[in-house]
Write a protein that holds these residues in place. Structure first.
Motif, PDB file in Angstrom:
ATOM      1  N   LEU A   1       0.843  -1.181   0.000  1.00  0.00           N
ATOM      2  CA  LEU A   1       0.000   0.000   0.000  1.00  0.00           C
ATOM      3  C   LEU A   1       0.885   1.240   0.000  1.00  0.00           C
ATOM      4  CD1 LEU A   1      -2.591  -1.144   2.682  1.00  0.00           C
ATOM      5  CD2 LEU A   1      -2.937  -1.071   0.204  1.00  0.00           C
ATOM      6  N   SER A   2       0.362   2.340  -0.503  1.00  0.00           N
ATOM      7  CA  SER A   2       1.171   3.552  -0.571  1.00  0.00           C
ATOM      8  C   SER A   2       1.138   4.303   0.751  1.00  0.00           C
ATOM      9  CB  SER A   2       0.660   4.463  -1.686  1.00  0.00           C
ATOM     10  OG  SER A   2      -0.625   4.956  -1.361  1.00  0.00           O
ATOM     11  N   CYS A   3       2.223   5.000   1.044  1.00  0.00           N
ATOM     12  CA  CYS A   3       2.288   5.893   2.191  1.00  0.00           C
ATOM     13  C   CYS A   3       2.665   7.260   1.646  1.00  0.00           C
ATOM     14  CB  CYS A   3       3.322   5.416   3.207  1.00  0.00           C
ATOM     15  SG  CYS A   3       3.455   6.489   4.654  1.00  0.00           S
ATOM     16  N   SER A   4       1.764   8.207   1.806  1.00  0.00           N
ATOM     17  CA  SER A   4       1.996   9.526   1.205  1.00  0.00           C
ATOM     18  C   SER A   4       2.814  10.441   2.095  1.00  0.00           C
ATOM     19  CB  SER A   4       0.659  10.194   0.877  1.00  0.00           C
ATOM     20  OG  SER A   4      -0.126  10.346   2.046  1.00  0.00           O
ATOM     21  N   ALA A   5       2.846  10.152   3.415  1.00  0.00           N
ATOM     22  CA  ALA A   5       3.617  10.992   4.333  1.00  0.00           C
ATOM     23  C   ALA A   5       3.922  10.229   5.611  1.00  0.00           C
ATOM     24  CB  ALA A   5       2.861  12.271   4.663  1.00  0.00           C
ATOM     25  N   ALA A   6       5.152  10.399   6.103  1.00  0.00           N
ATOM     26  CA  ALA A   6       5.585   9.813   7.383  1.00  0.00           C
ATOM     27  C   ALA A   6       5.863  10.995   8.301  1.00  0.00           C
ATOM     28  CB  ALA A   6       6.832   8.962   7.184  1.00  0.00           C
ATOM     29  N   ILE A   7       4.887  11.338   9.145  1.00  0.00           N
ATOM     30  CA  ILE A   7       4.926  12.594   9.894  1.00  0.00           C
ATOM     31  C   ILE A   7       5.481  12.395  11.304  1.00  0.00           C
ATOM     32  CG2 ILE A   7       3.519  14.490  10.770  1.00  0.00           C
ATOM     33  CD1 ILE A   7       1.524  13.849   8.521  1.00  0.00           C
ATOM     34  N   VAL A   8       6.399  13.282  11.674  1.00  0.00           N
ATOM     35  CA  VAL A   8       6.981  13.311  13.019  1.00  0.00           C
ATOM     36  C   VAL A   8       6.886  14.744  13.544  1.00  0.00           C
ATOM     37  CG1 VAL A   8       8.540  11.359  12.638  1.00  0.00           C
ATOM     38  CG2 VAL A   8       9.285  13.680  12.042  1.00  0.00           C
ATOM     39  N   ALA A   9       7.211  14.932  14.790  1.00  0.00           N
ATOM     40  CA  ALA A   9       7.119  16.259  15.397  1.00  0.00           C
ATOM     41  C   ALA A   9       8.097  17.233  14.736  1.00  0.00           C
ATOM     42  CB  ALA A   9       7.410  16.167  16.889  1.00  0.00           C
ATOM     43  N   ALA A  10       7.682  18.469  14.642  1.00  0.00           N
ATOM     44  CA  ALA A  10       8.570  19.510  14.115  1.00  0.00           C
ATOM     45  C   ALA A  10       9.814  19.575  14.985  1.00  0.00           C
ATOM     46  CB  ALA A  10       7.853  20.854  14.109  1.00  0.00           C
ATOM     47  N   GLY A  11      10.975  19.596  14.373  1.00  0.00           N
ATOM     48  CA  GLY A  11      12.217  19.630  15.131  1.00  0.00           C
ATOM     49  C   GLY A  11      12.753  18.258  15.480  1.00  0.00           C
ATOM     50  N   SER A  12      12.035  17.205  15.112  1.00  0.00           N
ATOM     51  CA  SER A  12      12.501  15.844  15.377  1.00  0.00           C
ATOM     52  C   SER A  12      13.787  15.562  14.615  1.00  0.00           C
ATOM     53  CB  SER A  12      11.432  14.834  14.969  1.00  0.00           C
ATOM     54  OG  SER A  12      11.962  13.514  14.950  1.00  0.00           O
TER      55      SER A  12
ATOM     56  N   VAL B   1      12.707   7.075   4.972  1.00  0.00           N
ATOM     57  CA  VAL B   1      11.913   6.034   5.618  1.00  0.00           C
ATOM     58  C   VAL B   1      12.324   4.701   5.024  1.00  0.00           C
ATOM     59  CG1 VAL B   1       9.585   5.137   6.024  1.00  0.00           C
ATOM     60  CG2 VAL B   1       9.982   7.614   5.954  1.00  0.00           C
ATOM     61  N   THR B   2      12.906   3.848   5.837  1.00  0.00           N
ATOM     62  CA  THR B   2      13.483   2.586   5.360  1.00  0.00           C
ATOM     63  C   THR B   2      12.489   1.762   4.559  1.00  0.00           C
ATOM     64  OG1 THR B   2      14.931   2.508   7.297  1.00  0.00           O
ATOM     65  CG2 THR B   2      14.628   0.461   6.071  1.00  0.00           C
ATOM     66  N   GLN B   3      11.274   1.643   5.045  1.00  0.00           N
ATOM     67  CA  GLN B   3      10.282   0.783   4.389  1.00  0.00           C
ATOM     68  C   GLN B   3       9.893   1.286   2.998  1.00  0.00           C
ATOM     69  OE1 GLN B   3      10.128   2.032   7.441  1.00  0.00           O
ATOM     70  NE2 GLN B   3       9.229   0.620   8.926  1.00  0.00           N
ATOM     71  N   PHE B   4      10.095   2.598   2.751  1.00  0.00           N
ATOM     72  CA  PHE B   4       9.720   3.176   1.458  1.00  0.00           C
ATOM     73  C   PHE B   4      10.897   3.919   0.822  1.00  0.00           C
ATOM     74  CE2 PHE B   4       5.746   2.560   3.688  1.00  0.00           C
ATOM     75  CZ  PHE B   4       4.910   2.055   2.704  1.00  0.00           C
ATOM     76  N   ALA B   5      12.076   3.378   1.040  1.00  0.00           N
ATOM     77  CA  ALA B   5      13.291   4.010   0.516  1.00  0.00           C
ATOM     78  C   ALA B   5      13.274   4.085  -1.013  1.00  0.00           C
ATOM     79  CB  ALA B   5      14.520   3.237   0.985  1.00  0.00           C
ATOM     80  N   GLU B   6      12.740   3.063  -1.668  1.00  0.00           N
ATOM     81  CA  GLU B   6      12.718   3.041  -3.137  1.00  0.00           C
ATOM     82  C   GLU B   6      11.858   4.167  -3.703  1.00  0.00           C
ATOM     83  OE1 GLU B   6      11.622  -0.737  -4.677  1.00  0.00           O
ATOM     84  OE2 GLU B   6      13.311  -1.802  -3.752  1.00  0.00           O
ATOM     85  N   GLN B   7      10.843   4.572  -2.961  1.00  0.00           N
ATOM     86  CA  GLN B   7       9.991   5.676  -3.413  1.00  0.00           C
ATOM     87  C   GLN B   7      10.544   7.025  -3.002  1.00  0.00           C
ATOM     88  OE1 GLN B   7       9.007   2.784  -2.132  1.00  0.00           O
ATOM     89  NE2 GLN B   7       6.882   2.300  -2.577  1.00  0.00           N
ATOM     90  N   GLY B   8      11.623   7.025  -2.228  1.00  0.00           N
ATOM     91  CA  GLY B   8      12.239   8.271  -1.807  1.00  0.00           C
ATOM     92  C   GLY B   8      11.475   8.996  -0.716  1.00  0.00           C
ATOM     93  N   LEU B   9      10.651   8.270   0.041  1.00  0.00           N
ATOM     94  CA  LEU B   9       9.864   8.898   1.100  1.00  0.00           C
ATOM     95  C   LEU B   9      10.756   9.263   2.285  1.00  0.00           C
ATOM     96  CD1 LEU B   9       6.983   9.651   2.089  1.00  0.00           C
ATOM     97  CD2 LEU B   9       6.896   7.387   3.170  1.00  0.00           C
ATOM     98  N   CYS B  10      10.591  10.483   2.788  1.00  0.00           N
ATOM     99  CA  CYS B  10      11.355  10.942   3.948  1.00  0.00           C
ATOM    100  C   CYS B  10      10.400  11.386   5.060  1.00  0.00           C
ATOM    101  CB  CYS B  10      12.260  12.121   3.569  1.00  0.00           C
ATOM    102  SG  CYS B  10      13.572  11.708   2.412  1.00  0.00           S
ATOM    103  N   PHE B  11      10.882  11.327   6.282  1.00  0.00           N
ATOM    104  CA  PHE B  11      10.101  11.825   7.415  1.00  0.00           C
ATOM    105  C   PHE B  11       9.938  13.338   7.271  1.00  0.00           C
ATOM    106  CE2 PHE B  11      12.060   7.980   9.273  1.00  0.00           C
ATOM    107  CZ  PHE B  11      10.931   7.354   9.778  1.00  0.00           C
ATOM    108  N   SER B  12       8.763  13.841   7.650  1.00  0.00           N
ATOM    109  CA  SER B  12       8.521  15.284   7.584  1.00  0.00           C
ATOM    110  C   SER B  12       7.616  15.692   8.740  1.00  0.00           C
ATOM    111  CB  SER B  12       7.857  15.648   6.255  1.00  0.00           C
ATOM    112  OG  SER B  12       6.496  15.217   6.247  1.00  0.00           O
ATOM    113  N   ASP B  13       7.460  17.003   8.927  1.00  0.00           N
ATOM    114  CA  ASP B  13       6.556  17.464   9.985  1.00  0.00           C
ATOM    115  C   ASP B  13       5.133  17.678   9.466  1.00  0.00           C
ATOM    116  OD1 ASP B  13       6.670  19.805   8.524  1.00  0.00           O
ATOM    117  OD2 ASP B  13       7.739  20.948  10.060  1.00  0.00           O
ATOM    118  N   GLY B  14       4.914  17.403   8.187  1.00  0.00           N
ATOM    119  CA  GLY B  14       3.576  17.463   7.602  1.00  0.00           C
ATOM    120  C   GLY B  14       3.062  18.858   7.310  1.00  0.00           C
ATOM    121  N   SER B  15       3.860  19.881   7.553  1.00  0.00           N
ATOM    122  CA  SER B  15       3.391  21.261   7.390  1.00  0.00           C
ATOM    123  C   SER B  15       3.119  21.634   5.932  1.00  0.00           C
ATOM    124  CB  SER B  15       4.407  22.237   7.982  1.00  0.00           C
ATOM    125  OG  SER B  15       5.667  22.100   7.336  1.00  0.00           O
TER     126      SER B  15
END
Length: 269
Positions: free
Chosen positions: A25-36, A43-57
């Motif tokens: 399944l797709s993951c459109s965002a991996a959100i963590v606290a601002a300043g984390s 994101v290891t599980q979605f490294a091929e898609q280039g997904l990175c952790f973000s604060d979602g802003s």
């Protein structure tokens, strides 16, 4: 379906990310606290898609159909506001909430679909119904709840223990607030009360036991979790279901259509 995970770097957030990847399944965002420290990391599980952790802003409405929130209580207001701003559904799995925070969930459910689950295990949802039935059938039985979790868990008793206690109270046509005796301490047991015993040790994932006892006999209903995948799988299932529901407040029993199942069984009996 575009699923965004809030609290993505935590124990359960990571379990959900793994479950999404395993189900392809797709993951459109991996959100963590601002300043984390995780912001910007892959994101290891979605490294091929280039997904990175973000604060979602910087998320837009086009990027999210539904959120799965496994963050902390203090982030709830922000997360609900984000879901409302984007018009996205949200599965709230955070425990240890105050009455005021629960009220925020109810308010948010007036504008977007919200599913609140203190425990996303399908087994716990079934157990909740069994507890209500047993409590109604044995109105004079003493009810006690024992729960065990890992040593780092913050809230006690657990959100799931409180849900099970509420089921026992509802089975007797009462509100938990009237019967809740809190953590059992010294002194004589108050008739009709529901008390809790809590264990915090090592890496216990989650165990709950509801004891209904009366002179000469007792019923013990127990649920044990051996792998966090159980919670992750349930949360993903809930998100997939919620994304197609109209605005409103839902629980796991709605997703599983437990009311219809119970009505059918009662009719057959």
């Amino acid at each position: 379906m575009k699923i965004a995970v809030i609290g993505a770097s935590g124990r359960m957030g990571q379990a959900v990310m793994t479950e999404l990847a395993e189900q392809q399944l797709s993951c459109s965002a991996a959100i963590v606290a601002a300043g984390s420290k995780h912001v910007g990391k892959t994101v290891t599980q979605f490294a091929e898609q280039g997904l990175c952790f973000s604060d979602g802003s910087d998320l837009s409405a086009a990027e999210v159909d539904v959120f799965i929130d496994f963050s902390l209580p203090e982030a709830l207001a922000h997360n609900l506001t984000l879901a409302q701003r984007l018009g996205a559904a949200i599965v709230v799995c955070t425990t240890g909430l105050t009455d005021a925070q629960r009220a925020l969930i109810t308010e948010a459910a007036q504008s977007v679909p919200v599913l609140y689950a203190a425990n996303t295990s399908v087994g716990i949802c079934v157990m909740e119904q069994l507890v209500a039935l047993a409590s109604a059938a044995l109105p004079a039985a003493d009810v006690e709840i024992v729960e065990a979790h890992h040593q780092a868990k913050r809230d006690a008793p657990s959100g799931t223990a409180l849900v099970l206690a509420a089921a026992a109270a509802n089975g007797r046509g009462e509100q938990l607030a009237k019967l809740n005796a809190g953590l059992r301490g010294a002194g004589q047991r108050r008739a009709g009360s529901i008390g809790f015993a809590v264990v915090r040790a090592a890496d216990i994932i989650g165990e709950h036991q509801v004891l209904l006892a009366q002179p000469g006999e007792r019923i013990e209903l127990t649920h044990r979790v051996g792998d966090r995948k159980v919670f992750a799988r349930g949360a993903v299932q809930a998100a997939q279901w919620l994304a197609s529901q109209p605005t409103g407040y839902y629980g796991m029993r709605d997703m599983l259509d437990m009311k219809a199942t119970l009505q059918r069984l009662i009719h057959e009996i």
